[in-house]
Design a protein around this motif. Structure first.
Motif, short mmCIF file in Angstrom:
data_model
loop_
_atom_site.label_atom_id
_atom_site.label_comp_id
_atom_site.label_asym_id
_atom_site.label_seq_id
_atom_site.Cartn_x
_atom_site.Cartn_y
_atom_site.Cartn_z
N GLU A 37 26.43 52.64 75.13
CA GLU A 37 27.03 52.29 76.41
C GLU A 37 27.69 50.92 76.34
O GLU A 37 28.81 50.73 76.80
N LYS A 38 26.96 49.99 75.72
CA LYS A 38 27.48 48.62 75.64
C LYS A 38 28.77 48.62 74.82
O LYS A 38 29.77 47.99 75.21
N SER A 41 31.83 49.73 76.58
CA SER A 41 32.40 48.76 77.52
C SER A 41 33.16 47.65 76.79
O SER A 41 33.93 46.93 77.41
N GLN A 45 40.78 47.92 76.57
CA GLN A 45 41.30 48.68 77.72
C GLN A 45 42.77 49.00 77.50
O GLN A 45 43.23 50.09 77.81
#
Ligand SMILES: *Cc1c(COP(=O)(O)O)cnc(C)c1O
Length: 513
Positions: A37-38, A41, A45
């Motif tokens: 998950e980390k 992130s 982007q």
């Protein structure tokens, strides 16, 4: 010839650090879900307007991305799919492949030895697997899926071209490759190309779709309770009844992916298939992604039944197999053998491309690889194949596979004797002797308790000590252990499997009490 010392330093750091991370990770097969998950992130982007530079990028790769990758290839206890590992020699060679970035698609003997190495790699593979180098041609592919596409493409070409000749005369040069499938079928009077097989791998359906034959053309001609075994009468009936407007390709599942069982069991059986194909003008293709390697352990009584499953396959017209599975070279690598280079060339030729031709075709006999496969430009994937076969040789590969089979048999025997588990298929593994004969590298099983069985794969994998694939067998959830890593060690790995299963059982009994 990197640009400067900083770039070289980053390369060295990436290699050294990734090896360190890999050692630290090897006790678990999956990253923590919090790590996944980390890392997600931290992924970019958007495209950065100004590049962040190689140092920061290297840090990101090593700090964030590497710890969020699984150990599917690195851990000997990852039993999902059939992933294979990477032998040390193949890893060394693969780092050279990345550094030199050779493109072996055109044979350029005055410029690079790359295509010679690939040619040797293929010949060594043929030698390992007992295919006569004088009779067979080959190419390296991205995997068995691509190799199956090549096999069906050659089969399609052959069976339809034969029909075209029967309409336009034996000297007709028209072919599927030149005319296209639709026109070729119209001239040939063919409405369907049947693919006759047993328990085909999903990639065979995919290959049929890609080639315009359609997934619906794949027909199962297996016996009703022998699973992957051919019903030879069914094969003949089908070939006979479809003679007029249908052409056929027969595909041998040499190693069925759920059970590891073989479609054929003797040279005589393959010879019967060969004779049927000859009588009815069909092409004989083998999907031997992992099963073909059973030829490596032929000759020892302990592996006789398994070896029988891969005998006689040199009678086929084409053979598909994988390098990144049991050969333990890095992704992506498969290979394709074919006995009819002219047919392959009718399909794969690059016409009107003089700039792609070899510049001294007079002195050597290496075919231009780009007329024998899908890709033109591609990775120099022959080097790890060459290196690993050099480093370990015939004996090394036989030893590797024997360790894998013995371990799979030990796991199967443990499950067979266990009060809470059941070895599948039930009718194949009805006693201990059948395990010692038939288990190859795959063990299929379920928990006897239905509720536990539905949760079994998830609970095993949650341990992160080993990883198994879930599948469906006889309309029931089932778990599957596929052994394909060169590092297998019977005692060590059997302890891991037993411990994980006992922990799952005690966790389950705690939860349900
Ligand atoms: C794995 C496998 C394939 C597909 O191979 P890829 O390397 O994934 O393309 C095809 N057939 C069989 C029997 C397989 O096990």
């Amino acid at each position: 010839m990197m640009e400067n010392e900083r770039d070289i330093a980053c390369l060295g750091k990436a290699y050294a650090d990734s090896l360190k991370i890999l050692q630290e990770q090897s006790s678990t097969v999956l990253p923590e879900s919090s790590t996944l998950e980390k890392t997600r992130s931290t992924l970019l982007q958007d495209l950065p307007e100004h590049g962040q530079g190689i140092e920061q990028t290297t840090d990101h790769l090593l700090r964030d991305i590497a710890p969020a990758l699984n150990a599917s290839s690195l851990s000997p206890n990852y039993y999902g799919f059939i992933t294979g590992g990477v032998t040390p020699a193949a890893r060394v060679a693969d780092s050279l492949v990345s550094t030199y970035d050779q493109n072996p698609s055109v044979h350029l003997p005055d410029q690079t030895v790359a295509s010679n190495v690939e040619d040797k790699a293929l010949r060594l593979l043929m030698d390992l697997l007992h295919f006569d180098q004088k009779e067979w041609s080959g190419s390296l592919t991205t995997g068995a899926t691509a190799s199956n596409v090549l096999g069906l493409a050659c089969g399609r070409e052959y069976v339809l071209n034969e029909r075209i000749k029967s309409h336009l005369g034996p000297d007709s040069e028209e072919s599927v490759g030149s005319l296209g499938l639709l026109k070729a079928c119209r001239i040939a009077g063919v409405e369907e190309v049947d693919i006759l097989t047993t328990m085909a791998h999903s990639s065979l359906f995919k290959a049929s779709s890609i080639l315009g034959l359609g997934r619906a053309c794949v027909h199962d001609v297996g016996t009703s309770n022998g699973y992957v075994t051919f019903d030879l009468q069914k094969v003949e009936q089908r070939l006979k009844s479809s003679r007029h407007n249908t052409s056929s390709i027969v595909v041998v599942s040499c190693g069925e992916v759920n059970t590891g069982l073989f479609a054929t069991h003797s040279l005589a059986e393959v010879r019967t298939l060969r004779n049927l194909c000859d009588r009815y003008g069909a092409w004989l293709h083998v999907d031997g992604a992992f099963g073909l390697f059973a030829r490596v352990v032929d000759g020892s009584p302990e592996f006789e039944t398994v070896a029988q499953g891969a005998r006689g396959l040199t009678l086929a017209d084409s053979v598909a197999s994988d390098g990144h599975k049991l050969l333990n070279v890095p992704y992506d690598c498969g290979f394709f053998f074919c006995r009819h280079p002219r047919i392959a060339e009718q399909v794969f030729q690059n016409p009107n491309a003089a700039y792609l031709t070899t510049n001294n075709a007079t002195t050597d006999t290496i075919q231009s690889p780009l007329n024998f496969g899908i890709e033109n430009s591609r990775r120099f994937r022959g080097l790890p194949v060459y290196a690993t076969l050099m480093a370990y040789g015939r004996e090394g590969y036989a030893d590797m596979l024997k360790r894998q089979i013995r371990f799979a048999r030990a796991v199967a025997a443990h499950l067979f004797d266990h009060a809470d588990f059941e070895l599948l298929p039930r009718n194949v593994f009805s006693d201990r002797a059948s395990i010692e004969q038939n288990i190859y590298i795959i063990v299929l099983f379920k928990a006897k308790n239905e509720a536990l069985n539905d949760a079994l794969v998830k609970m095993i994998n949650a341990s992160s000590k080993m990883f198994v694939s879930g599948t469906v067998w006889d309309h029931c959830a089932a778990s599957r252990i596929a052994v394909s890593n060169w590092q297998v060690n019977l005692d060590r790995d059997l302890t891991v499997v037993k411990t994980v299963l006992e922990n799952v059982l005690s966790e389950w009994s705690k939860e349900s009490s």
